[in-house]
Design a protein around this motif. Structure first.
Motif, PDB file in Angstrom:
ATOM      1  N   CYS A  18       0.820  -1.216   0.000  1.00  0.00           N
ATOM      2  CA  CYS A  18       0.000   0.000   0.000  1.00  0.00           C
ATOM      3  C   CYS A  18       0.853   1.266   0.000  1.00  0.00           C
ATOM      4  CB  CYS A  18      -0.936   0.000   1.196  1.00  0.00           C
ATOM      5  SG  CYS A  18      -2.146  -1.343   1.133  1.00  0.00           S
ATOM      6  N   GLN A  21       1.881   1.661  -3.557  1.00  0.00           N
ATOM      7  CA  GLN A  21       0.703   1.525  -4.420  1.00  0.00           C
ATOM      8  C   GLN A  21       0.946   0.527  -5.556  1.00  0.00           C
ATOM      9  OE1 GLN A  21      -0.247   5.526  -5.585  1.00  0.00           O
ATOM     10  NE2 GLN A  21      -1.281   5.941  -3.663  1.00  0.00           N
ATOM     11  N   GLU A  41      -0.387  -3.721 -10.926  1.00  0.00           N
ATOM     12  CA  GLU A  41      -0.717  -2.302 -10.980  1.00  0.00           C
ATOM     13  C   GLU A  41       0.345  -1.520 -10.236  1.00  0.00           C
ATOM     14  OE1 GLU A  41      -4.557  -1.151  -9.574  1.00  0.00           O
ATOM     15  OE2 GLU A  41      -5.545  -2.785 -10.642  1.00  0.00           O
ATOM     16  N   HIS A  68      -6.975  -3.892  -1.762  1.00  0.00           N
ATOM     17  CA  HIS A  68      -6.873  -2.995  -2.910  1.00  0.00           C
ATOM     18  C   HIS A  68      -7.855  -1.840  -2.698  1.00  0.00           C
ATOM     19  CE1 HIS A  68      -7.369  -1.650  -7.083  1.00  0.00           C
ATOM     20  NE2 HIS A  68      -6.201  -2.233  -7.325  1.00  0.00           N
ATOM     21  N   PRO A  69      -7.476  -0.602  -3.067  1.00  0.00           N
ATOM     22  CA  PRO A  69      -8.367   0.533  -2.825  1.00  0.00           C
ATOM     23  C   PRO A  69      -9.715   0.443  -3.539  1.00  0.00           C
ATOM     24  CG  PRO A  69      -6.335   1.235  -3.922  1.00  0.00           C
ATOM     25  CD  PRO A  69      -6.211  -0.215  -3.644  1.00  0.00           C
ATOM     26  N   GLN A  70      -9.802  -0.259  -4.665  1.00  0.00           N
ATOM     27  CA  GLN A  70     -11.067  -0.374  -5.388  1.00  0.00           C
ATOM     28  C   GLN A  70     -11.665  -1.770  -5.337  1.00  0.00           C
ATOM     29  OE1 GLN A  70      -9.347   0.962  -8.953  1.00  0.00           O
ATOM     30  NE2 GLN A  70      -9.950   3.097  -8.655  1.00  0.00           N
ATOM     31  N   LEU A  71     -10.816  -2.794  -5.347  1.00  0.00           N
ATOM     32  CA  LEU A  71     -11.299  -4.180  -5.415  1.00  0.00           C
ATOM     33  C   LEU A  71     -11.539  -4.810  -4.052  1.00  0.00           C
ATOM     34  CD1 LEU A  71      -8.919  -5.494  -8.234  1.00  0.00           C
ATOM     35  CD2 LEU A  71     -11.313  -4.777  -8.462  1.00  0.00           C
ATOM     36  N   SER A  75      -9.890 -10.248  -5.707  1.00  0.00           N
ATOM     37  CA  SER A  75     -10.085  -9.731  -7.069  1.00  0.00           C
ATOM     38  C   SER A  75     -11.383 -10.220  -7.701  1.00  0.00           C
ATOM     39  CB  SER A  75      -8.890 -10.106  -7.957  1.00  0.00           C
ATOM     40  OG  SER A  75      -8.768 -11.512  -8.052  1.00  0.00           O
TER      41      SER A  75
END
Length: 76
Positions: A18, A21, A41, A68-71, A75
């Motif tokens: 993190c 990133q 990523e 993950h910030p979005q997932l 996944s």
């Protein structure tokens, strides 16, 4: 270690750091494929890599299971 990491990736776990990133995961579209491609990523963008390359990244960069910030934590 690499066999467990492979199984974690195939189960949808996301590895990363993190602070930098950087995230590495197996997208849902690659489930059941003979030679799946993982996604790495970074702040510079995303790139498809082989499972063997993914294992190298996890070990070389000491990536750990992360959120993950979005997932989220998986996944898929």
């Amino acid at each position: 270690m690499s066999r467990m990491t492979t199984e974690h990736l195939k189960a949808g776990k996301i590895f990363g750091d993190c602070n930098t990133q950087e995230y590495l995961y197996l997208p849902a579209s690659e489930i059941g494929v003979d030679d799946p491609l993982c996604v790495i990523e970074t702040p510079e963008g995303r790139q498809d890599i082989t499972m063997k390359e993914a294992l190298t990244y996890v070990l070389k960069l000491s990536l750990k299971p992360v959120r993950h910030p979005q997932l989220g934590s998986r996944s898929f």
